[in-house]
Each structure stands twice: as structure tokens, then as C-alpha cells.
Design a protein around this motif. Structure first.
Motif: not given
Length: 126
Positions: A116-124
């Protein structure tokens, strides 16, 4: 100006008004849900964790996204996540100053939280 959002929890004998930004985590305890606040106050309500999850979604709507179900036992405030240790099955929650809570969480649940955090970081970063 950032408006404080409250979660209202009521039972036959109790009424609680809790600033959602101060909720660190919820923990299942049979038919009860315990919660811990950033000032180390603790509380308990007569609803299981699934009912608490529904209450958060219904009461907070869009703002409920600051919370995530982590395994069968916890709902955590994502803004307090400090360390996800999949190998040792530990989740550390802290504000960086006054408190640090270490929760025992299954590897599968921690992998999902990490993603969840990795996906959010990549999206940002896109």
C-alpha cells in the motif's frame, strides 16, 4: 484552516468524542474494540473490529482513508506507521516524539500494508 474531524462512539452508558487524527490504532478484543490515542489514553467500545471498520467508513466517509485494516486484529492510522518489519512480523507506530507502539502482525498483512505504501509512493513520483 484544517478542521478537526471527530469520531462519535456511543453505547448505553458511554459517549466518546475522539479527534480522528489522535487515534493511533484499534485492536480487536472479542466483541470489543480497544483503541489507543496519541496522548496514550486508551478506550474500549462494545463492537467487534469489523463493526468498527464499518463505523469508520460510514461516519468519516472520505477521511476514513487514513485508517487501514491490518490483518484480523488491527486497524491502524497510516500517518503513524514508522516501520514495517515483515521478517519479524512487527509493525511500529510512532509520532516520533511521545510514543512508539510495536504490534505483532502476520507476514501476509504486513506485506499488504507495505505494498500500500510502495504503491502510494510510486503514484506520487509519477
Amino acid at each position: 484552516m484544517n478542521k478537526i474531524k471527530y469520531l462519535y462512539l456511543t453505547s448505553r452508558d458511554d459517549f466518546l468524542r475522539v479527534d480522528i487524527s489522535r487515534i493511533v490504532y484499534f485492536e480487536a478484543d472479542g466483541n470489543y474494540t480497544n483503541f489507543v490515542l496519541s496522548n496514550k489514553l486508551k478506550g474500549q467500545v462494545l463492537m467487534n473490529l469489523s463493526q468498527m471498520q464499518d463505523t469508520l467508513t460510514r461516519s468519516l466517509q472520505e477521511q476514513a482513508r487514513i485508517f487501514a485494516r491490518v490483518g484480523k486484529r488491527f486497524i491502524v492510522n497510516l500517518s503513524y506507521v514508522y516501520h514495517i518489519d515483515v521478517a519479524h512480523q512487527k509493525l511500529m507506530l510512532t509520532d516520533g516524539e511521545r510514543f512508539a507502539y510495536q504490534l505483532p502482525v502476520s507476514k501476509e498483512a504486513l506485506k499488504k500494508l507495505k505494498e500500500l505504501f510502495v504503491s502510494a509512493t510510486n503514484a506520487n513520483n509519477d
